[in-house]
Design an enzyme around this catalytic site. Structure first.
Site, PDB file in Angstrom:
ATOM      1  N   SER A  13       0.835  -1.208   0.000  1.00  0.00           N
ATOM      2  CA  SER A  13       0.000   0.000   0.000  1.00  0.00           C
ATOM      3  C   SER A  13       0.866   1.254   0.000  1.00  0.00           C
ATOM      4  CB  SER A  13      -0.914  -0.005   1.225  1.00  0.00           C
ATOM      5  OG  SER A  13      -1.609   1.224   1.286  1.00  0.00           O
ATOM      6  N   HIS A  16      -1.329  -1.044  -4.172  1.00  0.00           N
ATOM      7  CA  HIS A  16      -2.597  -0.637  -3.559  1.00  0.00           C
ATOM      8  C   HIS A  16      -2.571   0.879  -3.337  1.00  0.00           C
ATOM      9  CE1 HIS A  16      -6.252  -1.530  -1.211  1.00  0.00           C
ATOM     10  NE2 HIS A  16      -5.831  -0.621  -0.344  1.00  0.00           N
ATOM     11  N   ASP A  63      -4.735   4.073  -1.871  1.00  0.00           N
ATOM     12  CA  ASP A  63      -5.850   4.421  -0.977  1.00  0.00           C
ATOM     13  C   ASP A  63      -6.324   5.858  -1.159  1.00  0.00           C
ATOM     14  OD1 ASP A  63      -6.212   2.061   0.703  1.00  0.00           O
ATOM     15  OD2 ASP A  63      -4.165   2.459   1.393  1.00  0.00           O
ATOM     16  N   MET A  69      -8.821   8.749   0.080  1.00  0.00           N
ATOM     17  CA  MET A  69      -9.653   9.124   1.237  1.00  0.00           C
ATOM     18  C   MET A  69     -10.136  10.555   1.077  1.00  0.00           C
ATOM     19  SD  MET A  69      -7.259   7.680   4.279  1.00  0.00           S
ATOM     20  CE  MET A  69      -6.522   6.050   4.196  1.00  0.00           C
ATOM     21  N   HIS A  84      -8.422   1.821  -4.021  1.00  0.00           N
ATOM     22  CA  HIS A  84      -9.389   1.606  -2.936  1.00  0.00           C
ATOM     23  C   HIS A  84     -10.035   2.947  -2.614  1.00  0.00           C
ATOM     24  CE1 HIS A  84      -9.841   0.389   1.619  1.00  0.00           C
ATOM     25  NE2 HIS A  84     -11.001   0.522   1.023  1.00  0.00           N
ATOM     26  N   MET A 134     -12.110   5.152  -0.550  1.00  0.00           N
ATOM     27  CA  MET A 134     -12.770   5.376   0.750  1.00  0.00           C
ATOM     28  C   MET A 134     -13.398   6.760   0.687  1.00  0.00           C
ATOM     29  SD  MET A 134      -9.762   3.725   3.054  1.00  0.00           S
ATOM     30  CE  MET A 134      -8.607   3.828   1.708  1.00  0.00           C
ATOM     31  N   MET A 146     -12.114  -5.220   5.188  1.00  0.00           N
ATOM     32  CA  MET A 146     -11.259  -4.331   5.978  1.00  0.00           C
ATOM     33  C   MET A 146     -11.002  -4.988   7.327  1.00  0.00           C
ATOM     34  SD  MET A 146     -10.544  -1.842   4.032  1.00  0.00           S
ATOM     35  CE  MET A 146      -9.540  -1.008   5.267  1.00  0.00           C
ATOM     36  N   PHE A 150      -6.584   5.082   8.153  1.00  0.00           N
ATOM     37  CA  PHE A 150      -5.184   5.249   8.558  1.00  0.00           C
ATOM     38  C   PHE A 150      -4.408   3.953   8.360  1.00  0.00           C
ATOM     39  CE2 PHE A 150      -7.993   7.937  10.990  1.00  0.00           C
ATOM     40  CZ  PHE A 150      -7.408   9.191  10.823  1.00  0.00           C
ATOM     41  N   GLY A 151      -3.123   4.129   8.047  1.00  0.00           N
ATOM     42  CA  GLY A 151      -2.230   2.978   8.022  1.00  0.00           C
ATOM     43  C   GLY A 151      -1.733   2.693   9.429  1.00  0.00           C
ATOM     44  N   GLY A 152      -1.064   1.576   9.593  1.00  0.00           N
ATOM     45  CA  GLY A 152      -0.397   1.268  10.848  1.00  0.00           C
ATOM     46  C   GLY A 152      -1.301   0.921  12.014  1.00  0.00           C
ATOM     47  N   ASP A 165      -7.345  -6.015   4.014  1.00  0.00           N
ATOM     48  CA  ASP A 165      -6.687  -4.710   4.062  1.00  0.00           C
ATOM     49  C   ASP A 165      -6.696  -4.139   5.478  1.00  0.00           C
ATOM     50  OD1 ASP A 165      -5.593  -2.270   3.461  1.00  0.00           O
ATOM     51  OD2 ASP A 165      -7.313  -1.544   2.302  1.00  0.00           O
ATOM     52  N   GLY A 166      -5.491  -3.985   6.038  1.00  0.00           N
ATOM     53  CA  GLY A 166      -5.346  -3.341   7.336  1.00  0.00           C
ATOM     54  C   GLY A 166      -4.644  -4.217   8.357  1.00  0.00           C
ATOM     55  N   GLY A 167      -3.467  -3.776   8.787  1.00  0.00           N
ATOM     56  CA  GLY A 167      -2.762  -4.528   9.825  1.00  0.00           C
ATOM     57  C   GLY A 167      -2.268  -5.888   9.389  1.00  0.00           C
TER      58      GLY A 167
HETATM   59  C1  DX5 Z   1      -6.496   1.862   5.546  1.00  0.00           C
HETATM   60  C2  DX5 Z   1      -6.084   1.575   4.136  1.00  0.00           C
HETATM   61  C3  DX5 Z   1      -5.048   0.539   4.026  1.00  0.00           C
HETATM   62  C4  DX5 Z   1      -3.729   0.925   4.651  1.00  0.00           C
HETATM   63  C5  DX5 Z   1      -3.176  -0.320   5.272  1.00  0.00           C
HETATM   64  O1  DX5 Z   1      -7.610   2.654   5.575  1.00  0.00           O
HETATM   65  O2  DX5 Z   1      -7.182   1.152   3.370  1.00  0.00           O
HETATM   66  O3  DX5 Z   1      -4.831   0.113   2.692  1.00  0.00           O
HETATM   67  O4  DX5 Z   1      -2.794   1.432   3.733  1.00  0.00           O
HETATM   68  O5  DX5 Z   1      -2.059   0.028   5.998  1.00  0.00           O
HETATM   69  P1  DX5 Z   1      -1.385  -0.999   7.018  1.00  0.00           P
HETATM   70  O6  DX5 Z   1      -0.972  -2.189   6.205  1.00  0.00           O
HETATM   71  O7  DX5 Z   1      -0.238  -0.210   7.572  1.00  0.00           O
HETATM   72  O8  DX5 Z   1      -2.406  -1.347   8.053  1.00  0.00           O
HETATM   73 ZN    ZN Z   2      -6.741   0.228   1.365  1.00  0.00          ZN
END
Ligand code: DX5
Ligand code: ZN
Length: 223
Positions: free
Chosen positions: A8, A33, A35, A37, A66, A68, A137, A143-145, A175-177
């Site tokens: 991502s 990927h 994202d 937003m 993606h 959002m 999800m 958010f990432g991380g 997707d996520g974590g």
């Molecule tokens: C979160 C995004 C994810 C994000 C995942 O809203 O849709 O794609 O980049 O990031 P990680 O892998 O750090 O959780």
């Molecule tokens: Zn995503």
């Protein structure tokens, strides 16, 4: 079929993206990927068309966009023109989901539907044969991380069963974590695409992390 890895961009170095895009090109990653937003559907704003166009000019892998955002149907054609190969919209943002899926397909892109962590997979029942990809999800988007929500695993199993019953080959993307610590459990449950932001770009050697994520569960494909 072997599972796919989609690093991502959200976790890449925004002050100098080209090296990160090139490492994705030179890795075993399958997709990039991307994202988007809007500060409405999710409480954060990321990036849009100009950055997608720029990434498309460097990235040699398919770009998995993606969305959002609210009212994604207003922007589908523009994302396709900017270089999206896969366009995923949120179930929660689409009152006319079936129409939006067709709209995506009409652009020539593959169509995906994403579900927030609280949205049951049973709601996909009537579009199982329409979309090319279903994204579960495993964090609240924005958010990432963030920390992986474990309840995603039984959702993957349930969705896998639903797809088998319809005899469709749609992807199940998580997707996520996601990272080396939970990839095997996700693949065993039926996931076919793993999105990873922090796990890839915050690691010491992103190319090797991608290689290791790709190698996980090799034995799952031996039969
Ligand atoms: C979160 C995004 C994810 C994000 C995942 O809203 O849709 O794609 O980049 O990031 P990680 O892998 O750090 O959780
Ligand atoms: Zn995503």
């Amino acid at each position: 079929m072997h599972h796919l890895i989609a690093p991502s961009l959200l976790a890449a170095n925004f002050a100098n993206l080209t090296p990160d895009l090139e490492l994705v090109n030179n890795s075993q990653a399958d997709w990039l990927h991307f994202d988007v937003m809007d500060g409405k559907f999710v409480p954060n704003i990321s990036f849009g068309f100009p950055l997608l166009k720029a990434c498309k000019s460097v990235c040699t892998k398919p770009i998995d966009v993606h969305l959002m955002i609210v009212e994604p149907e207003k922007y589908i054609e523009q994302f396709a023109e900017a270089g999206a190969d896969i366009i995923t919209v949120h179930y929660e943002a689409c009152p006319h989901l079936h129409r939006t899926i067709q709209q995506i397909k009409d652009t020539g892109a593959k169509a995906g539907v994403a579900l927030n962590p609280h949205t049951p997979v049973s709601l996909l029942e009537n579009v199982l044969e329409d979309a090319d990809l279903f994204c579960l999800m495993s964090v609240n988007p924005g958010f990432g991380g963030q920390k992986f929500i474990y309840n995603t695993i039984p959702k993957v199993r349930q969705l896998k069963q639903m797809l088998i019953e319809k005899n469709t080959k749609a992807h199940i993307e998580i997707d996520g974590g996601v990272g080396l610590q939970n990839a095997e459990a996700l693949l065993k449950a039926g996931a076919t695409v793993l999105v990873a932001g922090s796990a890839v770009f915050k690691s010491k050697d992103p190319v090797d992390t991608i290689r290791r994520m790709k190698a996980i569960g090799e034995d799952l494909y031996m039969v």
